[in-house]
Scaffold this active site. Structure first.
Site, mmCIF file in Angstrom:
data_model
loop_
_atom_site.group_PDB
_atom_site.id
_atom_site.type_symbol
_atom_site.label_atom_id
_atom_site.label_comp_id
_atom_site.label_asym_id
_atom_site.label_seq_id
_atom_site.Cartn_x
_atom_site.Cartn_y
_atom_site.Cartn_z
ATOM 1 N N LYS A 142 -29.052 -4.765 32.438
ATOM 2 C CA LYS A 142 -29.694 -3.759 33.302
ATOM 3 C C LYS A 142 -28.712 -2.632 33.623
ATOM 4 O O LYS A 142 -29.052 -1.449 33.509
ATOM 5 C CB LYS A 142 -30.207 -4.418 34.589
ATOM 6 C CG LYS A 142 -31.420 -5.317 34.343
ATOM 7 C CD LYS A 142 -31.813 -6.157 35.567
ATOM 8 C CE LYS A 142 -32.941 -7.115 35.199
ATOM 9 N NZ LYS A 142 -33.345 -8.024 36.278
ATOM 10 N N GLN A 165 -30.967 -9.377 42.000
ATOM 11 C CA GLN A 165 -31.324 -10.327 40.944
ATOM 12 C C GLN A 165 -31.699 -11.685 41.541
ATOM 13 O O GLN A 165 -31.006 -12.210 42.414
ATOM 14 C CB GLN A 165 -30.141 -10.474 39.963
ATOM 15 C CG GLN A 165 -30.412 -11.343 38.757
ATOM 16 C CD GLN A 165 -31.420 -10.756 37.771
ATOM 17 O OE1 GLN A 165 -31.710 -9.564 37.783
ATOM 18 N NE2 GLN A 165 -31.966 -11.597 36.922
ATOM 19 N N ASP A 174 -38.211 -3.146 41.488
ATOM 20 C CA ASP A 174 -38.742 -4.415 40.971
ATOM 21 C C ASP A 174 -40.227 -4.566 41.309
ATOM 22 O O ASP A 174 -40.893 -5.443 40.762
ATOM 23 C CB ASP A 174 -38.009 -5.573 41.666
ATOM 24 C CG ASP A 174 -37.174 -6.390 40.714
ATOM 25 O OD1 ASP A 174 -37.373 -6.283 39.499
ATOM 26 O OD2 ASP A 174 -36.335 -7.149 41.214
HETATM 27 N N1 GUN Z 1 -34.776 -12.665 37.618
HETATM 28 C C1 GUN Z 1 -35.457 -12.796 36.443
HETATM 29 N N2 GUN Z 1 -36.276 -11.740 36.241
HETATM 30 C C2 GUN Z 1 -36.106 -10.922 37.299
HETATM 31 C C3 GUN Z 1 -36.667 -9.662 37.648
HETATM 32 O O1 GUN Z 1 -37.505 -9.083 36.949
HETATM 33 N N3 GUN Z 1 -36.225 -9.131 38.826
HETATM 34 C C4 GUN Z 1 -35.311 -9.757 39.620
HETATM 35 N N4 GUN Z 1 -34.941 -9.154 40.744
HETATM 36 N N5 GUN Z 1 -34.766 -10.922 39.317
HETATM 37 C C5 GUN Z 1 -35.176 -11.489 38.149
#
Ligand code: GUN
Length: 299
Positions: free
Chosen positions: A53, A97, A120
């Site tokens: 990311k 995350q 998100d």
């Molecule tokens: N953990 C796995 N996928 C995601 C996501 O799309 N967003 C977040 N914040 N954590 C994750």
């Protein structure tokens, strides 16, 4: 012949649009799009996702900030970090995350992110906007937003007359996916573990979306001939042929056999997966445009 949907290629095209939009915003307003990614603890899979990311954000020309916190971080310290990111005008998106380490409560943290920075799409304000069809006003969570890009590229904006079945009713995916399909005029069924004769329900679907976390659960005789099949599952299964203790990723759909019946199908890996990061970048550049009073790009 079935079309195998190339998620990597479509994600790359989204990222190209994001790059152009962030460059134009910078040239026209002096605003550099900013994304903060927060990770707590040592989970290797989470670190791999977060690195991807942060790296993609840099590629998009963003101010990309990563906060890596130790496993021992307290709830209060994490909450204070989110408050400081909320208050930082140079940041347009904040992502914490998940999952967080067990001693931390994720829900109050996620809900404390300002809705306009919640790239998100997990804040209840954004979930509520998706549920009420206000798609232009909020931020749509990345995985359903990515799956909808595939649907739009195959079927156009208007799904009138098409039956869509989503298997899985999670807040993270199934519910928003159902709402997005409904908003595009599909006739939507959200199926789940208590659904009677799931195979028959799925056979009625022109668009079948699987998000259950069960490797290869959807079989060829669940698929209507010519249907679009979108596989959101990412399951690690043992792959002794690759060596002892090795794994491979498979979806919720038995790909080979379903590909014989479907009109279009996403592979795992290389389908929905790459779209999640691309849509995170899209949401961040949308948030930056809104903050600057500019019309955001559409994806
Ligand atoms: N953990 C796995 N996928 C995601 C996501 O799309 N967003 C977040 N914040 N954590 C994750």
């Amino acid at each position: 012949m079935t079309t195998v949907i190339d998620g990597k290629q479509i994600a790359a095209s989204i990222i190209e649009t994001v790059k152009v939009a962030s460059r134009d915003l910078m040239e026209q307003t002096g605003v550099r799009t900013g994304l903060a990614v927060v990770i707590v603890g040592d989970d290797p899979a989470s670190h791999a996702y977060v690195s991807a990311k942060s790296r993609t954000a840099k590629e998009c020309g963003f101010n990309s900030v990563q906060h890596t916190l130790p496993e021992s971080t307290s709830q209060a310290d994490l909450a204070a970090l989110v408050q400081s990111l909320n208050a930082d005008d140079s940041l347009h998106g904040i992502l914490v995350q998940l999952p967080l380490p067990k001693h931390l409560q994720s829900e109050p943290i996620i809900q404390s992110i300002l809705p306009e920075k919640d790239v998100d799409g997990l804040n209840i304000v954004n979930a509520g906007k998706v549920a009420t069809g206000d798609l232009a006003g909020g931020l749509i969570s990345c995985t359903p937003a990515g799956a909808m890009v595939f649907v739009r590229r195959l079927h156009g904006e208007d799904l009138s007359g098409l039956n869509a079945v989503v298997i899985g009713r999670s807040n993270l995916f199934g519910k928003p996916m159902g709402a997005l399909l409904l908003n595009a005029n599909a006739t939507v069924t959200i199926a789940h573990s208590r659904t009677k004769d799931l195979a028959a329900v799925c056979r009625g679907a022109d668009i079948l979306v699987a998000a259950v976390g069960r490797p290869g659960m959807v079989k060829a005789d669940w698929v209507k001939p010519g249907a679009t099949v979108i596989d959101v599952g990412i399951n690690r299964v043992a792959a002794p042929e690759k060596g002892e203790g090795k794994f491979r990723l498979v979806g919720d759909v038995a790909f080979e056999e379903c590909a014989e019946v479907a009109g279009a199908i996403t592979p795992v890996p290389g389908g929905v997966g790459p779209m999640t990061i691309a849509m995170l970048m899209a949401n961040t550049v949308i948030a930056a445009h809104r903050k600057a009073g500019r019309t955001p790009p559409t994806f």
